[in-house]
Enzyme design. Sequence first.
Site, PDB file in Angstrom:
ATOM      1  N   GLU A 145       9.255  -3.936  13.031  1.00 54.04           N
ATOM      2  CA  GLU A 145       9.020  -2.859  12.071  1.00 54.04           C
ATOM      3  C   GLU A 145       7.669  -2.234  12.444  1.00 54.04           C
ATOM      4  O   GLU A 145       6.624  -2.865  12.265  1.00 54.04           O
ATOM      5  CB  GLU A 145       8.957  -3.407  10.648  1.00 54.04           C
ATOM      6  N   LYS A 192      -1.054  -6.794  -9.306  1.00 53.66           N
ATOM      7  CA  LYS A 192      -2.012  -6.984  -8.203  1.00 53.66           C
ATOM      8  C   LYS A 192      -1.619  -5.973  -7.131  1.00 53.66           C
ATOM      9  O   LYS A 192      -0.746  -6.215  -6.302  1.00 53.66           O
ATOM     10  CB  LYS A 192      -1.902  -8.417  -7.663  1.00 53.66           C
ATOM     11  N   GLU A 240      -5.017  -3.690  -1.887  1.00 48.56           N
ATOM     12  CA  GLU A 240      -6.464  -3.408  -1.880  1.00 48.56           C
ATOM     13  C   GLU A 240      -6.789  -2.152  -1.075  1.00 48.56           C
ATOM     14  O   GLU A 240      -7.913  -1.669  -1.101  1.00 48.56           O
ATOM     15  CB  GLU A 240      -7.235  -4.629  -1.354  1.00 48.56           C
ATOM     16  N   SER A 274       5.418  -6.959   3.354  1.00 44.99           N
ATOM     17  CA  SER A 274       5.995  -7.297   4.664  1.00 44.99           C
ATOM     18  C   SER A 274       6.780  -8.611   4.584  1.00 44.99           C
ATOM     19  O   SER A 274       6.539  -9.440   3.698  1.00 44.99           O
ATOM     20  CB  SER A 274       4.868  -7.415   5.695  1.00 44.99           C
ATOM     21  N   CYS A 284       9.547   1.891   3.372  1.00 46.99           N
ATOM     22  CA  CYS A 284      10.447   0.769   3.653  1.00 46.99           C
ATOM     23  C   CYS A 284      11.867   1.240   3.886  1.00 46.99           C
ATOM     24  O   CYS A 284      12.691   0.512   4.413  1.00 46.99           O
ATOM     25  CB  CYS A 284      10.428  -0.208   2.491  1.00 46.99           C
ATOM     26  N   PHE A 301       0.812  -1.222   0.000  1.00 51.04           N
ATOM     27  CA  PHE A 301       0.000   0.000   0.000  1.00 51.04           C
ATOM     28  C   PHE A 301       0.839   1.262   0.000  1.00 51.04           C
ATOM     29  O   PHE A 301       0.380   2.321  -0.391  1.00 51.04           O
ATOM     30  CB  PHE A 301      -0.941   0.007   1.224  1.00 51.04           C
TER      31      PHE A 301
HETATM   32  P1  NAD Z   1       1.596  -6.627   3.010  1.00 51.83           P
HETATM   33  O1  NAD Z   1       2.633  -7.680   3.099  1.00 51.83           O
HETATM   34  O2  NAD Z   1       0.479  -6.648   3.978  1.00 51.83           O
HETATM   35  O3  NAD Z   1       0.904  -6.648   1.553  1.00 51.83           O
HETATM   36  C1  NAD Z   1       1.680  -6.636   0.375  1.00 51.83           C
HETATM   37  C2  NAD Z   1       0.876  -7.307  -0.728  1.00 51.83           C
HETATM   38  O4  NAD Z   1       0.629  -8.672  -0.370  1.00 51.83           O
HETATM   39  C3  NAD Z   1      -0.483  -6.671  -0.973  1.00 51.83           C
HETATM   40  O5  NAD Z   1      -0.724  -6.628  -2.367  1.00 51.83           O
HETATM   41  C4  NAD Z   1      -1.444  -7.598  -0.251  1.00 51.83           C
HETATM   42  O6  NAD Z   1      -2.734  -7.642  -0.857  1.00 51.83           O
HETATM   43  C5  NAD Z   1      -0.766  -8.952  -0.371  1.00 51.83           C
HETATM   44  N1  NAD Z   1      -1.038  -9.829   0.777  1.00 51.83           N
HETATM   45  C6  NAD Z   1      -1.289  -9.449   2.060  1.00 51.83           C
HETATM   46  N2  NAD Z   1      -1.484 -10.537   2.828  1.00 51.83           N
HETATM   47  C7  NAD Z   1      -1.343 -11.612   2.037  1.00 51.83           C
HETATM   48  C8  NAD Z   1      -1.422 -13.029   2.264  1.00 51.83           C
HETATM   49  N3  NAD Z   1      -1.681 -13.536   3.475  1.00 51.83           N
HETATM   50  N4  NAD Z   1      -1.221 -13.856   1.222  1.00 51.83           N
HETATM   51  C9  NAD Z   1      -0.949 -13.360   0.004  1.00 51.83           C
HETATM   52  N5  NAD Z   1      -0.868 -12.037  -0.270  1.00 51.83           N
HETATM   53  C10 NAD Z   1      -1.054 -11.171   0.734  1.00 51.83           C
HETATM   54  O7  NAD Z   1       2.367  -5.228   3.058  1.00 51.83           O
HETATM   55  P2  NAD Z   1       1.749  -3.770   3.163  1.00 51.83           P
HETATM   56  O8  NAD Z   1       1.215  -3.558   4.542  1.00 51.83           O
HETATM   57  O9  NAD Z   1       0.865  -3.496   2.013  1.00 51.83           O
HETATM   58  O10 NAD Z   1       3.065  -2.890   2.947  1.00 51.83           O
HETATM   59  C11 NAD Z   1       3.943  -2.545   3.993  1.00 51.83           C
HETATM   60  C12 NAD Z   1       5.118  -3.482   4.052  1.00 51.83           C
HETATM   61  O11 NAD Z   1       5.807  -3.477   2.804  1.00 51.83           O
HETATM   62  C13 NAD Z   1       6.159  -3.059   5.076  1.00 51.83           C
HETATM   63  O12 NAD Z   1       6.621  -4.198   5.744  1.00 51.83           O
HETATM   64  C14 NAD Z   1       7.258  -2.432   4.247  1.00 51.83           C
HETATM   65  O13 NAD Z   1       8.553  -2.456   4.806  1.00 51.83           O
HETATM   66  C15 NAD Z   1       7.204  -3.294   3.029  1.00 51.83           C
HETATM   67  N6  NAD Z   1       7.823  -2.628   1.893  1.00 51.83           N
HETATM   68  C16 NAD Z   1       9.050  -3.058   1.531  1.00 51.83           C
HETATM   69  C17 NAD Z   1       9.711  -2.430   0.493  1.00 51.83           C
HETATM   70  C18 NAD Z   1      11.072  -2.889   0.071  1.00 51.83           C
HETATM   71  O14 NAD Z   1      11.567  -2.376  -0.905  1.00 51.83           O
HETATM   72  N7  NAD Z   1      11.704  -3.824   0.742  1.00 51.83           N
HETATM   73  C19 NAD Z   1       9.085  -1.376  -0.183  1.00 51.83           C
HETATM   74  C20 NAD Z   1       7.822  -0.972   0.216  1.00 51.83           C
HETATM   75  C21 NAD Z   1       7.190  -1.612   1.276  1.00 51.83           C
END
Ligand code: NAD
Length: 500
Positions: A385, A173, A176, A226, A281, A149
């Site tokens: 985090e 994808k 959401e 994450s 991040c 997000f």
């Molecule tokens: P998230 O892991 O909750 O979601 C990321 C994606 O995975 C979304 O599209 C979501 O719909 C999907 N998703 C969520 N739960 C899932 C599941 N159980 N099974 C399959 N798909 C699933 O992350 P977020 O809250 O949207 O974003 C924040 C996180 O992203 C933080 O941890 C941040 O550090 C990380 N991030 C990392 C970088 C990097 O470059 N390393 C960059 C941006 C964000």
Amino acid sequence: MALTQHWINGAETSGQGGRLSDITNPATGRITGQVTLGSRELVDQAVANSYEAWKSWGSISLAKRATVMFRFRELLNERKPELAAIITEQHGKVLDDALGEISRGQEVVEFACGAPHLLKGGFSENASTNVDVHSKRQSLGPVAIISPFNFPAMVPMWFFPVAIASGNTVILKPSEKDPAAANWMAQLWKEAGLPDGVFNVVHGDKEAVDALLDHPDVKAVSFVGSTPIAQYVYERGTANGKRVQALGGAKNHMLVLPDADLDLAADSAINAGFGAAGERCMAISALVAVGEIGDALVAKIAERARTLRTGDGTRGCDMGPLVTSQHRDKVAGYIEAGISAGATLVVDGRPGQSADQFDSDGEGFFVGPTLFDHVGEDMSIYQDEIFGPVLSVVRVDSYDEGLALINRNPYGNGTAIFTNDGGAARRFENEVTVGMIGINVPIPVPMAYFSFGGWKASLFGDSHAHGTEGFHFFTRGKVVTSRWLDPSHGGINLGFPQND
Ligand code: NAD
């Protein structure tokens, strides 16, 4: 209320029987729309369309691909304020920051305009007598991008310009929580002349992600999110034979040595700790103060933190809200945990501090800048985090102690050292087990022609985003050894091929 639907074959589509999820403006707490969550059948439809589109896009000329890419760049550059407004409404970050993320994504589009050069293979004439060898890189097919997000435009743009310029078709994808940016970009691709089906968007949650990870025609997956989900995506995707790069969470440290310019360090800690309300991040969430500077540095950071204005991102504030009420409560819970664990709360950003604390109409999901001092390594505010505007200062006695702390941390996305000692900075960049390092630069996000990615629990897979690694990730290499017939050909030889 707006309904955000999937984008398949150049048009919006609702999909059959999809579930819906609310979209909220985090600055007001009001529901502004809904997004359709894709089913396995919907993903099948998107992938089938993507596969058909790849049959022609994969073999279209490099010149035509570059032309579309240039047009996309021009349109994006002209119209980015529209996209920034969408991001601010659904994510909450301030408008300037939204424009900034688009500009960083645009750099990757500009980099991908050079695809004809970047996809060039090698050629060796007469590698053996009358034998020539050349290498080439070919597209993979449909590839999936699963994004978080916090950067609804930039993170997809880390990948799709390179994937498309390399001849693949993309199924994005997005998160959401703020899905509209993806459809806006899909519409822009259409206006830029990208053939239908080359860029599809499937909205959804775990069901859509699992369907993409299991589908045999999805050849590669670029994931950002994450750490637990990154690991899951990496394991499930690779078990299904796909190449996967899964970028995970972070806990980024800023090491401040006693000889550093403390005003620069304090400004940098503020910018990197509280920008985008800490939902980056590459945010700095742990500041490691070496030696006697701790009191002076904490005082400077606190003074600056108290001047920050938090509120609706459209109103010229410094910081917007957190993305959801659940996330706001989680961050507030960490602040409580830090207090209970004995850390010193220097600046308290919890809601309810004063009536006009946050500049917004409605019930936004705000937490103001929060600063803890004397944070211990065993405390949850250090270990986890938090992904919010909470900066923890850890005191250490020496460079070695600070370096060991950073290297013990399971994450390895970004880090920064603040010092005027070139030798110390050079040691740090060699010794630290982190993928992206800043020297007097707090958020060292690489330029598009380098590659972005962390180490350890911040990356599953061995390929970083964009740069030459991006082009390698989205292509497969072939090497061709050829000999054209001449009078000396022929003869039987069962030995291993040798060159002469
Ligand atoms: P998230 O892991 O909750 O979601 C990321 C994606 O995975 C979304 O599209 C979501 O719909 C999907 N998703 C969520 N739960 C899932 C599941 N159980 N099974 C399959 N798909 C699933 O992350 P977020 O809250 O949207 O974003 C924040 C996180 O992203 C933080 O941890 C941040 O550090 C990380 N991030 C990392 C970088 C990097 O470059 N390393 C960059 C941006 C964000």
